[in-house]
Write an enzyme that holds these catalytic residues in place. Structure first.
Site, PDB file in Angstrom:
ATOM      1  N   LEU A   1      12.505   0.998   1.958  1.00  0.00           N
ATOM      2  CA  LEU A   1      11.713   2.386   1.853  1.00  0.00           C
ATOM      3  C   LEU A   1      12.045   3.460   0.573  1.00  0.00           C
ATOM      4  CD1 LEU A   1       9.764   4.826   3.137  1.00  0.00           C
ATOM      5  CD2 LEU A   1      11.666   5.467   4.617  1.00  0.00           C
ATOM      6  N   ASP A   2      13.237   3.510   0.876  1.00  0.00           N
ATOM      7  CA  ASP A   2      13.827   4.472  -0.458  1.00  0.00           C
ATOM      8  C   ASP A   2      15.349   4.214  -0.546  1.00  0.00           C
ATOM      9  OD1 ASP A   2      15.066   6.386  -2.035  1.00  0.00           O
ATOM     10  OD2 ASP A   2      14.567   8.157  -0.753  1.00  0.00           O
ATOM     11  N   PRO A   3      15.621   3.172  -1.506  1.00  0.00           N
ATOM     12  CA  PRO A   3      14.666   2.732  -2.338  1.00  0.00           C
ATOM     13  C   PRO A   3      13.797   1.383  -2.103  1.00  0.00           C
ATOM     14  CG  PRO A   3      17.011   1.399  -2.605  1.00  0.00           C
ATOM     15  CD  PRO A   3      17.020   2.607  -1.312  1.00  0.00           C
TER      16      PRO A   3
ATOM     17  N   ASP B   1       9.174   3.979  -2.685  1.00  0.00           N
ATOM     18  CA  ASP B   1       9.363   5.057  -3.776  1.00  0.00           C
ATOM     19  C   ASP B   1       9.117   4.497  -5.112  1.00  0.00           C
ATOM     20  OD1 ASP B   1      11.672   3.870  -3.622  1.00  0.00           O
ATOM     21  OD2 ASP B   1      12.790   5.522  -3.975  1.00  0.00           O
TER      22      ASP B   1
END
Length: 385
Positions: free
Chosen positions: A131-133, A136
């Site tokens: 997801l993050d990272p 993004d």
């Protein structure tokens, strides 16, 4: 120099069945020829497969480094859901055995040291694919490419880029947060300086929470603060040299009221030693746990605003706002489905040997976003010229 890509064998070894292992593993059972789930014990791996509805579709294994090494074959794909410090030794074993490697964590110096040997052997090292990272990066590459096409690489311009992500309670509590695992990582990040660009100047926040500001996303107010080192991502995302950054920051998103609710925590972070912070982490985990009745919410908001000296402007943004359900948390869905998508591209041979931070080109990022949307991950990517 890169060797010929090592063909994938079709076998996937997914190591760890923690809170970020979700429906992505099921997707791989539909794609890979063979999937093994490695966990602390074989019975716990079997239980995890049962909870995911995958009994009989993947093979349970008790994880030990030697046990994994005995079953690895050239071209296999190893997916590490282990803590980040364990990635480098695992990658070293993959290189010895001729296996590809994938994880959702930020790439570390220890992992980078092993990338040349992997590249020489034709092996893919997929990192930052969560997801993050992860998502993004996909939003950022897609937005930057669209802005470059509209404005032009050689056109003098200035820009503001922000990327904020957070996992928060779907139903806010008085603390504005719930812990689904030990909060040591959250507290450790808050104790680490953050570097970013503000007003065209490189800025360092020694205490990141002191740089907290209000941030409106889709008419809802959040609180955000910088995290880690944002500056290297200017180059990683391909912002043109002719464009001057007014603001460039990647950071963490929290519910409105977070700064006030956490005031006591911040006082501890200012004065406590490592032992006290470890004790605080245990206290917070006990006081604000995520129960079976709680639902998590993931919000990822990326935006880019470009203003050319000629007066031409371009704006765009990506937004993912997802609430978990009884079957799967929002965090597990986002992390595991993105990682599984990356592994599918290792299996089909479309990722180049060596280091890959999720999808590293605009074209591949757009492709991954289309595929994630097809897989049922709901997000919006907008352009306001």
């Amino acid at each position: 120099m890169t060797s010929e890509p090592a063909p994938a064998s079709g076998a996937v070894h997914w190591i760890g069945a923690g809170l970020s292992t979700g429906s992505g593993l099921a997707a791989l059972c539909d794609t890979a020829e063979r999937v093994r789930l490695w966990h602390r014990t074989e019975s716990r791996a079997a239980d995890a497969l049962g909870e995911l509805g995958l009994a009989g579709r993947a093979e349970p294994r008790a994880y030990t480094p030697s046990g994994l090494a005995a079953e690895l074959a050239p071209g296999d794909v190893v997916v590490s859901m282990l803590p980040a410090p364990e990635h480098a030794p695992l990658l070293a074993e993959c290189v010895r055995q001729g296996a590809h490697f994938a994880c959702s964590s930020y790439v570390s110096e220890a992992v980078l040291e092993r990338v040349p040997a992997a590249r020489k052997a034709g092996l893919v090292v997929l990192t930052e694919a969560g997801l993050d990272p992860g998502i993004d990066h996909l939003f950022a590459h897609a937005l930057v490419a669209r802005a470059r096409e509209a404005i032009g690489d050689g056109t003098p311009a200035s820009y503001t880029f922000t990327s904020y992500c957070g996992g928060v309670p779907a139903v806010p509590n008085d603390f504005t947060y719930r812990f689904s695992w030990a909060p040591a990582g959250v507290l450790g990040a808050l104790r680490s300086p953050a570097r970013y660009l503000e007003g065209g100047v490189e800025t360092v926040a020694e205490r990141p929470w002191e740089a907290t500001r209000r941030h409106v996303v889709d008419a809802e107010t959040f609180e955000v603060y910088p995290n880690r080192d944002s500056v290297p991502f200017v180059a990683q995302y391909g912002l043109p040299d002719a464009w001057t950054p007014r603001t460039f920051v990647r950071g963490t998103l929290r519910l409105e009221g977070w700064l006030r609710a956490w005031d006591g925590v911040f006082e501890e972070l200012k004065t406590g030693d490592d032992a006290r912070i470890a004790a605080l982490a245990r206290e917070l985990a006990a006081r604000y746990p995520t129960t079976d009745d709680d639902r998590d919410r993931v919000v990822l908001a990326v935006s880019l605003d470009v203003r050319a000296e000629s007066g031409r402007t371009w704006q765009g943004g990506g937004l993912l706002d997802l609430v978990g359900d009884a079957g799967e948390s929002a965090m597990a869905r986002c992390v595991s489905r993105t990682l599984a998508l990356g592994v599918r591209h290792v299996l089909d041979g479309s990722l180049p040997p060596g280091l890959n931070r999720a999808a590293e080109t605009a074209a591949r990022s757009e492709q991954w976003l289309r595929e994630l949307a097809r897989d049922g991950l709901d997000f919006t990517l907008r352009v306001d010229r």
